[in-house]
Design an enzyme around this catalytic site. Sequence first.
Site, PDB file in Angstrom:
ATOM      1  N   TRP A  53       0.840  -1.211   0.000  1.00 36.29           N
ATOM      2  CA  TRP A  53       0.000   0.000   0.000  1.00 36.29           C
ATOM      3  C   TRP A  53       0.872   1.257   0.000  1.00 36.29           C
ATOM      4  O   TRP A  53       0.639   2.196  -0.759  1.00 36.29           O
ATOM      5  CB  TRP A  53      -0.899  -0.051   1.231  1.00 36.29           C
ATOM      6  CG  TRP A  53      -1.812   1.101   1.483  1.00 36.29           C
ATOM      7  CD1 TRP A  53      -3.058   1.296   0.959  1.00 36.29           C
ATOM      8  CD2 TRP A  53      -1.583   2.208   2.371  1.00 36.29           C
ATOM      9  NE1 TRP A  53      -3.618   2.453   1.466  1.00 36.29           N
ATOM     10  CE2 TRP A  53      -2.734   3.028   2.330  1.00 36.29           C
ATOM     11  CE3 TRP A  53      -0.526   2.585   3.198  1.00 36.29           C
ATOM     12  CZ2 TRP A  53      -2.852   4.197   3.087  1.00 36.29           C
ATOM     13  CZ3 TRP A  53      -0.637   3.750   3.948  1.00 36.29           C
ATOM     14  CH2 TRP A  53      -1.791   4.537   3.883  1.00 36.29           C
ATOM     15  N   LYS A  85      -1.890  13.010  16.953  1.00 34.81           N
ATOM     16  CA  LYS A  85      -2.034  11.603  17.321  1.00 34.81           C
ATOM     17  C   LYS A  85      -3.494  11.211  17.531  1.00 34.81           C
ATOM     18  O   LYS A  85      -4.288  11.982  18.059  1.00 34.81           O
ATOM     19  CB  LYS A  85      -1.254  11.326  18.610  1.00 34.81           C
ATOM     20  CG  LYS A  85       0.230  11.610  18.497  1.00 34.81           C
ATOM     21  CD  LYS A  85       0.959  10.544  17.723  1.00 34.81           C
ATOM     22  CE  LYS A  85       2.445  10.853  17.694  1.00 34.81           C
ATOM     23  NZ  LYS A  85       3.247   9.731  17.259  1.00 34.81           N
ATOM     24  N   HIS A 129       6.745  17.898   7.748  1.00 42.96           N
ATOM     25  CA  HIS A 129       5.939  16.787   7.243  1.00 42.96           C
ATOM     26  C   HIS A 129       5.400  17.047   5.845  1.00 42.96           C
ATOM     27  O   HIS A 129       4.788  16.180   5.239  1.00 42.96           O
ATOM     28  CB  HIS A 129       4.784  16.491   8.204  1.00 42.96           C
ATOM     29  CG  HIS A 129       5.257  16.125   9.569  1.00 42.96           C
ATOM     30  ND1 HIS A 129       5.309  17.034  10.607  1.00 42.96           N
ATOM     31  CD2 HIS A 129       5.754  14.972  10.063  1.00 42.96           C
ATOM     32  CE1 HIS A 129       5.804  16.435  11.683  1.00 42.96           C
ATOM     33  NE2 HIS A 129       6.081  15.194  11.380  1.00 42.96           N
TER      34      HIS A 129
END
Length: 765
Positions: free
Chosen positions: A20, A114, A700
């Site tokens: 994936w 998170k 990120h």
Amino acid sequence: MVKAISSNLGYPRLGEKREWKRALEKFWNGTISEKELLAETKILRLHALKKQQDKGIDLIPVGDFSFYDQVLDTSVTFGIIPKRFQHDGGKVSLNTYFDIARGKNDAVASEMTKWFNTNYHYIVPELADAEPKVLDNRALYYYEEAKKELGIEGKPVLVGPITYLKLGKGSDAKSFEVLLDKFIPAYVEILKELEAAGAKWVQIDEPYLATSFDKKEIALFEKVYQAFQTAVPNLKIELQTYFESLDYYEEVVNLPVAAIGIDFVHDHGDSIKALKAHGFPEDKYLAAGVVDGRNVWRSDLDAKLELLTEIANYVADGKLIVQPSNSLLHVPVTKLSEPDLDEVILGGLSFADQKLEEITILTKALTNGAESVAAELEESRAAVTALNESSHRNNLEVQEAIANLKNVRVDRELPFAERIKLQHAWLKLPLFPTTTIGSFPQSPEVRKTRADWLKGNITDAEYNAFIEKETARWIKIQEDLDIDVLVHGEFERTDMVEYFGQKLAGFQATKFGWVQSYGSRAVRPPLIYGDVAFTEEITVKESVYAQSLTKRPVKGMLTAPVTIINWSFVRDDVPESVVANQVGLALRKEVEALERNGIKVIQVDEPALREGLPLKQARWQKYLDDAVYSFKLTTASVQNDTQIHTHMCYSDFDDIIDTISALDADVISIETSRSHGEIISTFEEVTYDKEIGLGVYDIHSPRVPTVTEIQDNIRRALRAIDAKQFWINPDCGLKTRKEPETIAALQDMIKATKEVRAEYQVLEK
């Protein structure tokens, strides 16, 4: 005997060998088309469903698949798209979907944080001015696909409306119910389409129910689920909770749904007590999460069967569902990919596929009697016993050291205010010293060379020479950029936790034990299977080599105990605090070795400190006290002029700022850019006396920040933090970024720093 039903809550997306991840990255890199991506991921999705079918799971989840994140899926389902992505109002394209998660040149990515207290990240919904409408019923698509392709009568999975909104940003307590009222009809539309298509069950995940919240909010759940029950009376809704026990057990089990899913693993024993005290409604199914969906150790099936038998006493016959405690997203796919592991360790493991087998065994044992699965129960019993009685878990030297901890010093000799003067005297750093968090880009060449070394295609000497060459190249790059405190780049490390696991006794790395962290980013948590001990120097060689190349200070780089615990699969036979202290004692020896070899700035990263907080605030203090103790156990033995750094990320800090200070690190760096300044507000309200770097750009995203953006972040931070305390750094390590964008971003960071530094020096004069 009890008639029971087997169920699953979610399955790993990655594939057995990360297929994936590779498909996504090929699409992002432009090497496959969208059509090819859809074809490749469909194969993986159907393979996962077929495995669950073959293993005898009765209620198989569909729609748990995602191209990035299930919360982002919910956002695009309902058209909750930030305006900066210029969405036209129709079905959200795959490119826009990925832009929201990853950013693009003219639009920063949405915040990422998170998922409760796990190491999985979700994309935070931006709810300001939200007007939900159904743009794409993904749950319906996946339900019909499973039915058509495999004949599976699947159980569609949705993130519940209250949990979704609680995870978002841009709404306050006053506007929450107004916003919820807008979402209810949109969810009803989804559910009606599922019912019309023939769906019998739908799983609605509301893990918010397992947190601590005001009892008045139960009325919101009553309102939502009554609306659903009225709209789709023939659709069985499983209201799924996980990660903790229920504070309001009686109210939750009486909500107007067909089934209640309860976590009987991470509940500290509260759920069975509540069940005994208050019973369970006769008309409802109880979906009992008894197999640990967050850890990889084999279940004690005798104990699980005993628990299920006890639970069954309070549930109507035919209405007990056996399932994992939560989605299996958080564990690797199968231990069959690990044939080289020690036989005793391998025997004690249970990855996603094996957990499905455990669920099936338990369901059969309840329905047909334990004798019907006697061989399976005996095999499990023998494997669990063998691991617990092995020498791995009975290291007398380690256990004696833990017993004598009261004799170990866990405080620095001098208080911060005195030792920082000694550090400044030799470091001689400018105002706003610059540094990076630790890692630099691991290029295809780095990864290929490591793979060749692991396969035996190149010698140790050739591999070490390559690592030294890459380290030297990046020391030169950092000097040319004019960064003040350097790092060696961590080219020898695959992962900041796995690397230490390969060097400490009691740890075991896996080959294919991958789990999703965020997007296509996968991590391979080490297994902490036994007592942890220091066996050899871990980071000294690389750190000393890097320091030999420059007159500027080079940071030693370690990962702290609680992060190692939170990012590993930890043995479940002793308290985690015991394991953390074992790790702390081992790392203390490494810190002392670095200092002995001339490394005087040592970073001990604790990025996962906050994410491990228990969901119940009543359990926080012990966790935080244990975390501080293990960190200080690691760092307290250094000389006063050795500077200890630490780093944290993805966190809200206002409620643990005292704990951060108690760590007694001389310098802390914190990720802040994706929260768009929210963390800075914490430091506007409290006085923090140590040195601090608030990340000035988001690593990120591949997007290179502008000098102006970085300066804006610096100036905002300096409104809250004294200039003499302030460091400048990126948000996190740079391992996952490409080299050109990394250098460009660091150039902008240094330019921005120098301009702001000059402004302040003028002001000081």
